[in-house]
Design a protein around this motif. Structure first.
Motif, PDB file in Angstrom:
ATOM      1  N   VAL A  26      33.451  40.773  22.852  1.00  0.00           N
ATOM      2  CA  VAL A  26      34.132  40.267  21.652  1.00  0.00           C
ATOM      3  C   VAL A  26      34.828  41.408  20.912  1.00  0.00           C
ATOM      4  O   VAL A  26      35.962  41.253  20.439  1.00  0.00           O
ATOM      5  N   LEU A  27      34.161  42.562  20.821  1.00  0.00           N
ATOM      6  CA  LEU A  27      34.741  43.686  20.089  1.00  0.00           C
ATOM      7  C   LEU A  27      35.859  44.368  20.866  1.00  0.00           C
ATOM      8  O   LEU A  27      36.882  44.751  20.300  1.00  0.00           O
ATOM      9  N   ARG A  28      35.660  44.553  22.172  1.00  0.00           N
ATOM     10  CA  ARG A  28      36.643  45.255  23.014  1.00  0.00           C
ATOM     11  C   ARG A  28      36.795  44.515  24.336  1.00  0.00           C
ATOM     12  O   ARG A  28      36.206  44.910  25.345  1.00  0.00           O
ATOM     13  N   PRO A  29      37.585  43.471  24.383  1.00  0.00           N
ATOM     14  CA  PRO A  29      37.737  42.712  25.637  1.00  0.00           C
ATOM     15  C   PRO A  29      38.257  43.558  26.783  1.00  0.00           C
ATOM     16  O   PRO A  29      37.901  43.332  27.943  1.00  0.00           O
ATOM     17  N   GLU A  30      39.094  44.561  26.474  1.00  0.00           N
ATOM     18  CA  GLU A  30      39.672  45.383  27.540  1.00  0.00           C
ATOM     19  C   GLU A  30      38.631  46.228  28.260  1.00  0.00           C
ATOM     20  O   GLU A  30      38.883  46.730  29.369  1.00  0.00           O
ATOM     21  N   ALA A  31      37.439  46.395  27.652  1.00  0.00           N
ATOM     22  CA  ALA A  31      36.392  47.185  28.305  1.00  0.00           C
ATOM     23  C   ALA A  31      35.968  46.578  29.633  1.00  0.00           C
ATOM     24  O   ALA A  31      35.473  47.278  30.518  1.00  0.00           O
ATOM     25  N   LEU A  32      36.170  45.274  29.796  1.00  0.00           N
ATOM     26  CA  LEU A  32      35.785  44.588  31.033  1.00  0.00           C
ATOM     27  C   LEU A  32      36.409  45.238  32.258  1.00  0.00           C
ATOM     28  O   LEU A  32      35.798  45.272  33.329  1.00  0.00           O
ATOM     29  N   LEU A  33      37.628  45.758  32.126  1.00  0.00           N
ATOM     30  CA  LEU A  33      38.365  46.277  33.272  1.00  0.00           C
ATOM     31  C   LEU A  33      37.946  47.691  33.655  1.00  0.00           C
ATOM     32  O   LEU A  33      38.340  48.185  34.713  1.00  0.00           O
ATOM     33  N   GLY A  34      37.176  48.364  32.819  1.00  0.00           N
ATOM     34  CA  GLY A  34      36.821  49.753  33.070  1.00  0.00           C
ATOM     35  C   GLY A  34      35.569  49.881  33.913  1.00  0.00           C
ATOM     36  O   GLY A  34      34.654  49.048  33.844  1.00  0.00           O
ATOM     37  N   PRO A  35      35.480  50.941  34.713  1.00  0.00           N
ATOM     38  CA  PRO A  35      34.276  51.142  35.531  1.00  0.00           C
ATOM     39  C   PRO A  35      33.026  51.357  34.691  1.00  0.00           C
ATOM     40  O   PRO A  35      31.922  51.027  35.131  1.00  0.00           O
ATOM     41  N   GLY A  36      33.167  51.910  33.477  1.00  0.00           N
ATOM     42  CA  GLY A  36      32.002  52.146  32.635  1.00  0.00           C
ATOM     43  C   GLY A  36      31.279  50.857  32.293  1.00  0.00           C
ATOM     44  O   GLY A  36      30.051  50.749  32.434  1.00  0.00           O
ATOM     45  N   PHE A  37      32.020  49.857  31.819  1.00  0.00           N
ATOM     46  CA  PHE A  37      31.429  48.557  31.484  1.00  0.00           C
ATOM     47  C   PHE A  37      30.802  47.939  32.725  1.00  0.00           C
ATOM     48  O   PHE A  37      29.656  47.464  32.699  1.00  0.00           O
ATOM     49  N   GLN A  38      31.545  47.924  33.810  1.00  0.00           N
ATOM     50  CA  GLN A  38      31.075  47.256  35.021  1.00  0.00           C
ATOM     51  C   GLN A  38      29.819  47.915  35.582  1.00  0.00           C
ATOM     52  O   GLN A  38      28.845  47.236  35.929  1.00  0.00           O
ATOM     53  N   MET A  39      29.821  49.239  35.648  1.00  0.00           N
ATOM     54  CA  MET A  39      28.661  49.933  36.219  1.00  0.00           C
ATOM     55  C   MET A  39      27.456  49.846  35.301  1.00  0.00           C
ATOM     56  O   MET A  39      26.317  49.677  35.759  1.00  0.00           O
ATOM     57  N   SER A  40      27.688  49.951  33.997  1.00  0.00           N
ATOM     58  CA  SER A  40      26.581  49.910  33.048  1.00  0.00           C
ATOM     59  C   SER A  40      25.859  48.572  33.107  1.00  0.00           C
ATOM     60  O   SER A  40      24.625  48.519  33.234  1.00  0.00           O
ATOM     61  N   PHE A  41      26.614  47.478  33.042  1.00  0.00           N
ATOM     62  CA  PHE A  41      25.968  46.165  33.017  1.00  0.00           C
ATOM     63  C   PHE A  41      25.480  45.757  34.400  1.00  0.00           C
ATOM     64  O   PHE A  41      24.489  45.028  34.512  1.00  0.00           O
ATOM     65  N   ALA A  42      26.147  46.213  35.463  1.00  0.00           N
ATOM     66  CA  ALA A  42      25.641  45.930  36.808  1.00  0.00           C
ATOM     67  C   ALA A  42      24.264  46.554  36.992  1.00  0.00           C
ATOM     68  O   ALA A  42      23.332  45.912  37.499  1.00  0.00           O
TER      69      ALA A  42
END
Length: 686
Positions: free
Chosen positions: A360-376
């Protein structure tokens, strides 16, 4: 019709677990918005909002079993609308031409570029002959030239107003069709121009006192103090994990950390935030338990959680509050708030809540490897430890259980993040588990406690004790990284997947973990399909840079490059996406098919004869071209070159990078513009 009762039963048993799917649906909508090849208009967005309301009303009157379906569609539409609102909120002018001239602005960020040059980000920008309405909100300038390695001229300080003469250009597009879109990345960072200078910085105005950059100044002061106490890469490592300033660590050390899969220890991520919060939580509980009567009359656990939340908030502010740290903070804050509310701190529901807040705060974070790897990693760890609760972790001697937990967590996190890391960085660390087993425990047992000790002793001037202990742990980690990176076959290379492969693998993993019932095992088939599509994907037969400066042709030995120097960023990305570990000079040596002049290269790509003219001399010596030739020119010719297809910088600005793809019926041309479309950040019309 027989399938309907079975489907109804399958949907009914999801009750109580549907919240886990809320961020998944939201992320699907966000990803769909970014995958569009056109910019949605105002009426389109309004129509999407109206459709979401209609689906919401429909869902309220549907059968209980199938009610989640329209609600899921509502969340997808909401995700797309969130991304659209965010994209318009951060909108700012983007430079539409190459600029050379004076640039002045206020220093708001300091880091290092990929070439290890000091890099400054400026806001409140002023440029000669550029109106305020067309001036970018932020520009980023790399400092090159003699004596510029450490920002010579002046030492740039946070908040200082500086001036220099710089070469600026719009943020570049993908280096190949479907590649990483730096234009989109720059848009959400409000970067309207990037470039370099070979002229020393001039200070115009000292940093003003105030709160807007106070934290930034404190960070840089602490970073300098830490690096003075711990010189070299150890100090740069210490500054990175405490203040988020990574400018003090060398490229060589960074490369060894990446090769050993321990580079994640540099970023202030969930690991660091979790270790800090956990250490402070445990320390406060011990202190409060030692107070007479406190453990009997006070909610010690909740008080300790509140103190840990304060410490995590301070860590967030001190680290600069970038996207990765914000994400880690949200996850830690959700867990600590759950403790204060007497809820389970670590659960899939807590992870879903954290993901929802970040999206909600930063929708564009979804596309970054940081978001993906952290939540994975987090989802996999919570799921696996949930399945193992009361099993293998509770067997054997008590002293061995923490060791087993560390081994299991390292293996699970490594397996969960490996496909994402391979997709984004095209490398696989074969001994990453070994390096992490030897490094991660030390972060929790020594490095983080020593950092807290240094902070507590700082008012007494004794922080050197904590920093010395911290240095011991970081030296060990760097030593392990260097040893593992030096092992034969430590790093492997894989080619980049097609855009839909990683979402397919993620969907399969989420179905396996989140879906209730035997249907979850269908996720394994979806994941397997994703990996099969990854392995069967073909790389382009030829690639052309967006400025015509370099061409790459696929050969039996790998991609051959038309230049051995220059355009290094593009060349490196092409080779990495091929899964090729060669450097640019080795790849340039593969070009065998023709060099009719000093800087004229020829290659046969299917039925097309590809010609690359590098510079004025090659252009001047090239005769009229003929049909069947595709001529790429690094500078715009003054006159037509003949009866052939010519791509010069002017034409390439409208197409972006080009890929020649081998199809069943011959070679097909694919441009970056065709793949990414016309979006507000793409700037094809500029």
């Amino acid at each position: 019709m027989r399938m309907l009762p079975g489907l109804r039963h399958a949907m009914l048993i999801q009750r109580g677990h549907l919240f886990h799917w809320v961020p998944v649906c939201l992320a699907t909508g966000i990803g769909s918005f970014f995958s569009l090849r056109f910019e949605p208009t105002g009426p389109m967005l309004a129509g999407a909002g109206a459709l979401a309301m209609a689906l919401w009303l429909l869902g309220r009157h549907m059968d209980e079993a199938f009610r989640p379906i329209p609600f899921a569609l509502v969340l997808m539409l909401a995700g797309a609308l969130l991304a659209a609102v965010r994209a318009h909120t951060v909108a700012g002018p983007v430079l539409g031409w190459r600029y050379y001239g004076p640039v002045e602005g206020r220093v708001v960020a300091l880091d290092r570029s990929g070439s290890d040059a000091v890099r400054v980000t400026l806001d409140r920008v002023v440029m000669a002959r550029v109106s305020p309405a067309r001036t970018p909100l932020r520009v980023r300038v790399s400092l090159h030239g003699d004596g510029q390695g450490d920002g010579a001229g002046i030492d740039p300080q946070p908040g200082m107003r500086v001036m220099t003469t710089a070469h600026l250009s719009p943020p570049g597009g993908p280096v190949e069709p479907g590649g990483f879109d730096f234009q989109r990345h720059a848009w959400f960072n409000r970067l309207g121009a990037v470039g370099y200078t070979r002229v020393p910085l001039v200070g115009l105005e000292a940093a003003q006192d105030g709160w807007s950059l106070a934290t930034f100044r404190l960070r840089m002061a602490m970073s300098a103090h830490i690096r003075a106490a711990l010189p070299g890469d150890v100090g740069g490592f210490a500054a990175a994990v405490t203040t988020g300033d990574r400018s003090g660590i060398s490229l060589r050390a960074l490369d060894t950390l990446r090769a050993s899969n321990t580079a994640h220890l540099l970023a202030i991520s969930g690991l660091h935030m979790g270790l800090l919060s956990g250490f402070v939580l445990g320390l406060l509980r011990l202190v409060l338990a030692a107070l007479p009567g406190a453990a009997l009359h006070w909610p010690v656990r909740k008080i300790a959680a509140a103190g840990a939340l304060v410490a995590a908030s301070g860590y967030l502010a001190l680290s600069g509050g970038n996207v990765a740290t914000e994400r880690a903070y949200v996850m830690a804050a959700v867990a600590l708030c759950a403790v204060m509310l007497s809820r389970r701190a670590i659960s899939l529901r807590a992870v879903a809540m954290a993901a929802l807040i970040v999206l909600v705060l930063r929708p564009e974070a979804l596309l970054g490897p940081g978001f993906q790897m952290s939540f994975a990693a987090t989802v996999a760890l919570v799921a696996v430890f949930g399945w193992m609760r009361g099993g293998v972790l509770s067997r054997g001697p008590r002293w061995i259980q923490p060791l087993v937990a560390v081994m299991v967590s390292s293996a699970v996190a490594g397996l969960a993040t490996a496909p994402i890391g391979a997709a984004h960085f095209n490398t696989v660390s074969h001994y990453g588990l070994l390096a992490n087993l030897a490094s991660v425990p030390l972060m929790g047992l020594l490095v983080v406690p020593a950092a807290v000790l240094a902070l507590l002793l700082a008012p007494l001037g004794l922080e050197g004790i904590g920093l010395w202990l911290m240095g011991l742990g970081l030296r060990w980690i760097l030593g392990v990284a260097n040893w593992v990176a030096g092992l034969e076959g430590a790093r492997g290379y894989v080619h980049g997947p097609a855009p839909w492969v990683l979402p397919l693998i993620a969907l399969g993993a989420l179905v396996l973990i989140l879906w209730q019932g035997r249907g979850r095992f269908g996720g394994l088939a979806v994941m397997a399909l994703g990996f099969v599509l990854w392995t069967t994907a073909d790389r382009p037969a030829a690639l052309i840079a967006e400025d015509g400066g370099i061409v790459g042709v696929m050969t039996a030995q790998g991609r051959a490059l038309s230049k051995e120097k220059g355009a290094g960023f593009v060349a490196q990305n092409w080779l990495e996406n091929d899964g090729d570990g060669a450097d640019q000079s080795r790849a340039a040596a593969r070009w065998q098919e023709g060099a009719v002049a000093d800087r004229t290269k020829l290659a046969k790509v299917g039925q097309i004869e590809l010609v690359h003219l590098i510079g004025k001399r090659a252009l001047a010596g090239f005769g009229p071209c003929v049909g069947g030739q595709m001529v790429v020119v690094s500078i715009t010719p003054d006159a037509p070159l003949g009866n052939c297809d010519v791509y010069d910088p002017k034409r390439l600005r409208t197409t972006g990078a080009i890929a020649l793809v081998q199809g069943r019926d011959g070679i097909h041309l694919r441009t970056a513009r065709q793949v990414s479309g016309d979006r507000m950040w793409s700037g094809w019309a500029r």
